[in-house]
Each structure stands twice: as structure tokens, then as C-alpha cells.
Write a protein that holds these residues in place. Structure first.
Motif, PDB file in Angstrom:
ATOM      1  N   ASP A 130      -7.253   7.505  38.760  1.00 12.08           N
ATOM      2  CA  ASP A 130      -6.843   6.768  39.950  1.00 12.08           C
ATOM      3  C   ASP A 130      -6.053   5.526  39.561  1.00 12.08           C
ATOM      4  O   ASP A 130      -6.283   4.922  38.515  1.00 12.08           O
ATOM      5  N   TYR A 131      -5.145   5.134  40.456  1.00  7.87           N
ATOM      6  CA  TYR A 131      -4.427   3.890  40.239  1.00  7.87           C
ATOM      7  C   TYR A 131      -5.322   2.705  40.606  1.00  7.87           C
ATOM      8  O   TYR A 131      -6.264   2.825  41.380  1.00  7.87           O
ATOM      9  N   ASN A 132      -4.989   1.550  40.015  1.00  6.80           N
ATOM     10  CA  ASN A 132      -5.799   0.350  40.181  1.00  6.80           C
ATOM     11  C   ASN A 132      -7.235   0.561  39.684  1.00  6.80           C
ATOM     12  O   ASN A 132      -8.169  -0.034  40.214  1.00  6.80           O
ATOM     13  N   PHE A 133      -7.380   1.401  38.668  1.00  6.31           N
ATOM     14  CA  PHE A 133      -8.674   1.654  38.041  1.00  6.31           C
ATOM     15  C   PHE A 133      -8.923   0.577  36.990  1.00  6.31           C
ATOM     16  O   PHE A 133      -8.241   0.497  35.990  1.00  6.31           O
ATOM     17  N   HIS A 134      -9.916  -0.265  37.235  1.00  9.51           N
ATOM     18  CA  HIS A 134     -10.218  -1.422  36.390  1.00  9.51           C
ATOM     19  C   HIS A 134     -11.582  -1.201  35.750  1.00  9.51           C
ATOM     20  O   HIS A 134     -12.567  -0.988  36.449  1.00  9.51           O
ATOM     21  N   PHE A 135     -11.671  -1.228  34.447  1.00  6.89           N
ATOM     22  CA  PHE A 135     -12.936  -0.943  33.780  1.00  6.89           C
ATOM     23  C   PHE A 135     -13.025  -1.665  32.442  1.00  6.89           C
ATOM     24  O   PHE A 135     -12.035  -2.168  31.914  1.00  6.89           O
ATOM     25  N   SER A 136     -14.235  -1.700  31.910  1.00  5.28           N
ATOM     26  CA  SER A 136     -14.481  -2.273  30.584  1.00  5.28           C
ATOM     27  C   SER A 136     -14.560  -1.156  29.555  1.00  5.28           C
ATOM     28  O   SER A 136     -15.224  -0.143  29.780  1.00  5.28           O
ATOM     29  N   ASN A 137     -13.908  -1.340  28.421  1.00  9.09           N
ATOM     30  CA  ASN A 137     -13.961  -0.338  27.361  1.00  9.09           C
ATOM     31  C   ASN A 137     -15.379  -0.238  26.807  1.00  9.09           C
ATOM     32  O   ASN A 137     -16.004  -1.255  26.509  1.00  9.09           O
ATOM     33  N   ASP A 138     -15.876   0.972  26.656  1.00 10.32           N
ATOM     34  CA  ASP A 138     -17.198   1.149  26.081  1.00 10.32           C
ATOM     35  C   ASP A 138     -17.101   1.267  24.561  1.00 10.32           C
ATOM     36  O   ASP A 138     -16.027   1.199  23.973  1.00 10.32           O
ATOM     37  N   ARG A 139     -18.260   1.443  23.923  1.00 13.95           N
ATOM     38  CA  ARG A 139     -18.310   1.477  22.461  1.00 13.95           C
ATOM     39  C   ARG A 139     -17.474   2.617  21.896  1.00 13.95           C
ATOM     40  O   ARG A 139     -16.782   2.467  20.884  1.00 13.95           O
ATOM     41  N   GLU A 140     -17.538   3.786  22.558  1.00 11.69           N
ATOM     42  CA  GLU A 140     -16.818   4.954  22.041  1.00 11.69           C
ATOM     43  C   GLU A 140     -15.305   4.747  22.077  1.00 11.69           C
ATOM     44  O   GLU A 140     -14.596   5.075  21.107  1.00 11.69           O
ATOM     45  N   ILE A 141     -14.803   4.217  23.176  1.00 10.20           N
ATOM     46  CA  ILE A 141     -13.360   3.961  23.275  1.00 10.20           C
ATOM     47  C   ILE A 141     -12.943   2.902  22.252  1.00 10.20           C
ATOM     48  O   ILE A 141     -11.900   3.016  21.607  1.00 10.20           O
ATOM     49  N   PHE A 142     -13.761   1.883  22.085  1.00  5.53           N
ATOM     50  CA  PHE A 142     -13.453   0.853  21.085  1.00  5.53           C
ATOM     51  C   PHE A 142     -13.331   1.451  19.689  1.00  5.53           C
ATOM     52  O   PHE A 142     -12.425   1.120  18.915  1.00  5.53           O
ATOM     53  N   GLN A 143     -14.254   2.354  19.338  1.00 10.31           N
ATOM     54  CA  GLN A 143     -14.226   2.956  18.008  1.00 10.31           C
ATOM     55  C   GLN A 143     -12.979   3.814  17.804  1.00 10.31           C
ATOM     56  O   GLN A 143     -12.418   3.856  16.702  1.00 10.31           O
TER      57      GLN A 143
END
Length: 321
Positions: free
Chosen positions: A154-167
Motif C-alpha cells: 500500500d502507498y503511504n505505508f509507514h513502518f519500523s524495520n524489524d530485526r530480520e530486515i535490518f540483518q
């Protein structure tokens, strides 16, 4: 002054967790050439992706950024103030990401950028063919329970990166600058996992935001609303699978496929959300709070809380009291 930048690929811009920021900065930003004080750009290119590093070393306002394809934006260091169409201005900080549609003009302020304290972001451009290939794979191998196709988030999807995405981002940072004959293959595999995890994160957010409104038409949404209403009780996979009218194994598979995390991980996240709210209230005892949130022991509550919030419940409570 206004700056406007246009790019022709799908852009995925990510950040690193604050706790790991210094480690990455020393390795990744040393010996880089600085030609512009606002949005200085360095690019690393692979067959299916290009990584762009943007740095701003002085305060600036009304910096315009526009992409010809959907964009996922995130911060590495510093702070931006985002001004988007049809939405209120908001602070954009390390650890946060935002999905925008093609041709959306972002007007950005850099209120804290300085020569010795620059604002930095990392932009990963992924080819549309790679995105489509991953979506096709997900629809074939990881189909949604309600038969809807996986598609762009979706557009305007705002989220915090989790541990897996960070890795994954850490690994990509290394691969793009590594001198290895097979790094194109390594990068392609990482990009595929990255796209899947971002889409699952988007799916999770959609279920959370719409669980109450649509729970009667979706078994998974119904279960999510059931968890929220009974978060203080002892919840097990058997009870949840019965609510969804599925076998335990099928329920677990469907839940993790579409939410990106296991049912137990989701329950713990919801309990910690409630705990953080209660810990901010005056004169609340941690013993009463962990029991009210459905945890059976103080030690397990402490362990889960610290894993998610990166601080102990006691220290978190002390900040507000």
C-alpha cells in the motif's frame, strides 16, 4: 533553494537500527568523496539493483525528491521533516520506513544536518523485473489463504524495520562493496528475501488496522481481533486454530506466511504494546502489569520486553515516572 531528483527504477530506501549505526558508519562512509553539501550522492550498481547513499551536511528546506516508480524511503542517520500530499507533516527518523507512489513529490526539510553531524539515507533501487519475479514466486509458493494475490505494498505505508530486515540490509551493505565473482547471485537472493519480508510487514499492518472492521469476512482477521480482546488470558495455538476452523499446522503456516511472524511472536508484541502503555501510568506496579498483560512470570515478561523494546521494564517505567 529547491533540489529535485528523479530516478527510473523502483527504489527501496532503508535504515539501520540506531544501536548499530556507528558500526556501519565507520566501515561504510570512510574515504567517500563529498561534492555537494545537500543530498551528496554515491552509487554502487549491480545487475538487478543499484545502491545510492545520500548525505546532507547542512541545514536545508524544501528539498524536493520524486521518483518515477513506487518508493520505500527510510533514514540511516539524522532527522528529516516530511511534507507529503494530503497528509500532515511529520518527523522521519532512523528506524522508520515509508512507501510512496510513483510521481509523488516529497518535500523534505533537514533541520539538524551539520557538517560534523550529517543526515544520511540509503537508497536501494530494485529493477521492476526483480520485483515482479518475486511477486510471482510468492503467489505460486506462498499463496494467501483468501486467494488474493500478493502485490506491491500500500502507498503511504509507514513502518519500523524489524530485526530480520535490518540483518538483510547489513548483508547488502557488505555485498555491494565486496569484490567477489558471485556477488550478483548473492545480492539477488538477498533482494528476494527483502521484498518478501517487506510485503509481509505490509500485510501484517493491513490486518492490524482492519481487524475490527473486517473480522467477519476473514478468519485471520477474526483471530487477530480475538487475540486483542483476550490478550490478558492464556492463549495457545490450539485455541487460536479452533477460532479459525483450521488444523494447528495449517493455521500456524497461514499466520506466519501472511504476518511474517509466528502467532506466539504476535501475541508477545501485542502484550508488550499494552505493557508500554500501562508502564507510563503513575503508581503502577510491574507485577500487576505483567499479569494484566497475560504473562505468567516476571522473568519471561522481562526477557520479552527487553528483546522488543531494547530496555528493561523497570528502566522504561523510570523514564515516565
Amino acid at each position: 533553494m529547491y533540489y529535485i531528483y528523479r530516478y527510473n527504477l523502483i527504489y527501496v530506501i532503508y535504515c539501520c537500527h540506531i544501536n548499530n549505526r556507528i558500526m556501519l558508519s565507520k566501515r561504510f562512509f570512510e574515504n567517500r568523496s563529498l561534492q555537494d553539501m545537500v543530498e551528496n550522492q554515491t552509487t554502487y550498481t549491480m545487475s538487478n539493483a543499484a545502491m545510492h547513499v545520500f548525505e546532507t551536511h547542512k541545514m536545508a528546506e524544501h528539498v524536493l525528491l520524486q521518483f518515477d516508480q513506487p518508493v520505500l524511503a527510510s533514514m540511516l542517520e539524522g532527522k528529516k521533516i516530511m511534507h507529503l500530499k494530503d497528509s500532515q507533516s511529520f518527523d522521519f527518523l532512523p528506524g522508520e520506513s515509508l512507501v510512496l507512489p510513483a510521481q509523488e513529490v516529497m518535500r523534505i526539510d533537514f533541520p539538524e544536518a551539520k557538517e560534523k553531524n550529517p543526515t544520511r539515507c540509503l537508497a536501494m533501487a530494485i529493477s521492476e523485473d526483480k520485483i515482479e519475479e518475486t511477486l510471482h514466486l510468492m503467489n505460486e509458493k506462498l499463496p494467501k489463504f483468501d486467494k488474493r494475490d500478493w502485490s506491491l505494498m500500500d502507498y503511504n505505508f509507514h513502518f519500523s524495520n524489524d530485526r530480520e530486515i535490518f540483518q538483510i540490509i547489513q548483508r547488502l551493505l557488505y555485498l555491494f562493496t565486496e569484490n567477489h565473482p558471485s556477488k550478483d547471485l548473492f545480492v539477488d537472493n538477498m533482494l528476494q528475501e527483502l521484498v518478501i519480508r517487506v510485503l509481509q510487514t505490509n500485510s501484517k499492518k493491513a490486518y492490524l488496522e482492519n481487524s475490527n472492521k473486517f473480522h467477519q469476512s476473514s478468519r485471520l482477521r477474526y483471530v487477530i481481533e480475538f487475540i486483542r480482546k483476550n490478550i490478558h488470558k492464556n492463549l495457545c495455538i490450539e485455541d487460536l486454530s479452533n477460532q479459525a476452523y483450521m488444523s494447528e499446522s495449517n493455521f500456524y503456516r497461514v499466520f506466519k506466511n501472511e504476518m511474517g511472524i509466528s502467532p506466539v511472536e504476535f501475541i508477545n508484541e501485542e502484550r508488550i504494546k499494552l505493557a508500554t502503555k500501562l508502564l507510563k501510568e503513575e503508581d503502577r506496579k510491574i507485577k500487576d502489569i505483567y499479569m494484566e498483560c497475560g504473562f505468567e512470570s516476571r522473568s519471561y515478561f522481562n526477557r520479552v520486553f527487553k528483546k522488543i523494546k531494547k530496555v528493561s521494564p523497570g528502566k522504561f517505567q523510570a523514564r515516565f515516572n
